[in-house]
Scaffold this active site. Sequence first.
Site, short mmCIF file in Angstrom:
data_model
loop_
_atom_site.label_atom_id
_atom_site.label_comp_id
_atom_site.label_asym_id
_atom_site.label_seq_id
_atom_site.Cartn_x
_atom_site.Cartn_y
_atom_site.Cartn_z
N SER A 7 17.13 11.94 42.07
CA SER A 7 15.92 11.27 42.52
C SER A 7 15.01 12.31 43.15
O SER A 7 15.38 12.95 44.14
CB SER A 7 16.26 10.20 43.56
OG SER A 7 15.07 9.89 44.27
N HIS A 32 14.96 10.76 37.94
CA HIS A 32 14.75 9.43 38.54
C HIS A 32 13.50 9.50 39.43
O HIS A 32 13.41 10.32 40.33
CB HIS A 32 15.98 9.03 39.35
CG HIS A 32 15.92 7.64 39.91
ND1 HIS A 32 16.18 6.51 39.16
CD2 HIS A 32 15.62 7.19 41.16
CE1 HIS A 32 16.06 5.44 39.92
NE2 HIS A 32 15.70 5.81 41.13
N ASP A 34 11.00 7.54 41.85
CA ASP A 34 10.91 6.38 42.74
C ASP A 34 9.47 6.07 43.12
O ASP A 34 8.80 6.87 43.77
CB ASP A 34 11.71 6.64 44.02
CG ASP A 34 13.21 6.54 43.78
OD1 ASP A 34 13.65 5.51 43.23
OD2 ASP A 34 13.94 7.48 44.15
N MET A 36 7.07 3.69 45.24
CA MET A 36 7.05 2.75 46.37
C MET A 36 5.61 2.49 46.79
O MET A 36 4.78 3.39 46.78
CB MET A 36 7.82 3.34 47.55
CG MET A 36 9.25 3.73 47.19
SD MET A 36 10.14 4.30 48.64
CE MET A 36 11.67 4.87 47.89
N HIS A 65 11.61 3.99 38.58
CA HIS A 65 12.13 2.88 39.38
C HIS A 65 10.97 2.31 40.18
O HIS A 65 10.54 2.90 41.17
CB HIS A 65 13.26 3.42 40.28
CG HIS A 65 13.79 2.41 41.24
ND1 HIS A 65 14.65 2.77 42.27
CD2 HIS A 65 13.62 1.06 41.35
CE1 HIS A 65 14.98 1.68 42.96
NE2 HIS A 65 14.35 0.65 42.44
N MET A 67 9.34 0.11 42.74
CA MET A 67 9.52 -0.73 43.93
C MET A 67 8.11 -1.14 44.35
O MET A 67 7.57 -0.68 45.36
CB MET A 67 10.25 0.08 45.02
CG MET A 67 11.71 0.32 44.68
SD MET A 67 12.45 1.69 45.60
CE MET A 67 12.00 3.06 44.56
N MET A 136 21.44 -1.41 43.32
CA MET A 136 21.09 -0.67 44.53
C MET A 136 22.27 -0.72 45.50
O MET A 136 22.77 -1.80 45.83
CB MET A 136 19.87 -1.30 45.23
CG MET A 136 18.55 -1.22 44.48
SD MET A 136 18.02 0.43 44.07
CE MET A 136 17.84 1.18 45.69
N ASP A 174 22.26 3.42 42.52
CA ASP A 174 21.20 4.15 43.24
C ASP A 174 21.35 3.92 44.74
O ASP A 174 21.21 2.80 45.22
CB ASP A 174 19.83 3.64 42.76
CG ASP A 174 18.67 4.41 43.34
OD1 ASP A 174 18.87 5.37 44.11
OD2 ASP A 174 17.51 4.02 43.02
C1 DX5 Z 1 15.77 4.30 47.45
C2 DX5 Z 1 15.54 4.99 46.12
C3 DX5 Z 1 16.59 5.97 45.75
C4 DX5 Z 1 16.77 7.09 46.73
C5 DX5 Z 1 18.18 7.57 46.66
O1 DX5 Z 1 14.88 3.26 47.60
O2 DX5 Z 1 15.49 4.04 45.08
O3 DX5 Z 1 16.43 6.44 44.43
O4 DX5 Z 1 15.92 8.17 46.49
O5 DX5 Z 1 18.35 8.54 47.64
P1 DX5 Z 1 19.78 8.95 48.17
O6 DX5 Z 1 20.57 9.47 47.00
O7 DX5 Z 1 19.47 9.99 49.17
O8 DX5 Z 1 20.41 7.72 48.76
ZN ZN Z 2 15.54 4.74 42.98
#
Ligand code: DX5
Ligand code: ZN
Length: 225
Positions: A7, A32, A34, A36, A65, A67, A136, A174
């Site tokens: 990620s 990956h 993310d 947000m 991903h 969110m 998750m 994840d």
């Molecule tokens: C959290 C993200 C993850 C996050 C994982 O909301 O979706 O992808 O970056 O990070 P680690 O591996 O540090 O838990």
């Molecule tokens: Zn993620």
Amino acid sequence: MYQIAPSILSANFAKLGEEITNVIDSGADIIHFDVMDNHYVPNLTIGPLVCEAIRPLTDAMIDVHLMVEPVDRIVPDFAKAGANIISFHPEASNHIDRTIGLIKDQGCKAGLVFNPATPLHYLDHVIEKLDLILIMSVNPGFGGQAFIPEALNKLKAVRKRIDDCGKNILLEIDGGVKVDNIAEIARAGADTFVAGSAIYNAGKDSDPHRYDSIIAAMRAELGKV
Ligand code: DX5
Ligand code: ZN
């Protein structure tokens, strides 16, 4: 059979291009990504412009991903920006089947994401349309959180559902994935492993940032499964 998906949330954003090239050269399989929105989750990260900027740096799949809420408006932007997989949270879409169709119509693989407390019944009428199911093992919004062990039971349940339906669906985990729990997670049925802080923190003191040892250590654990 097992794929490691760093990620980039935990990468050094001032050197994002290098961080992506380095992690792939160090043996990672998937990027990956993310997204947000400070609405569906209490954090704000990166969008389609960043996806477009990193697309030429690698042939690896970019696993977006989302969110975000709402979902549909932003899907075509990520498809145009070169995303290969687009995953979303069912609670964030008013019409889950429509969102899956939209992602596939845009030429991407579609994934559905389950928060720690999201029930698996969202799979009931759509599992055959999915290319990926993401479990998750932390509440979404931040890297560096601790793995929630109940995710193992959920993985086992989803593994069974995937095997029963007979389709080729990736099962991704994840949150809080590390060298010391990756084998147990694989035994519960995951085949695709997102890891942010575990990978990016391990390489941050090398120059250039290399991630060979941490990725090799994860693969060695997976080799024991
Ligand atoms: C959290 C993200 C993850 C996050 C994982 O909301 O979706 O992808 O970056 O990070 P680690 O591996 O540090 O838990
Ligand atoms: Zn993620």
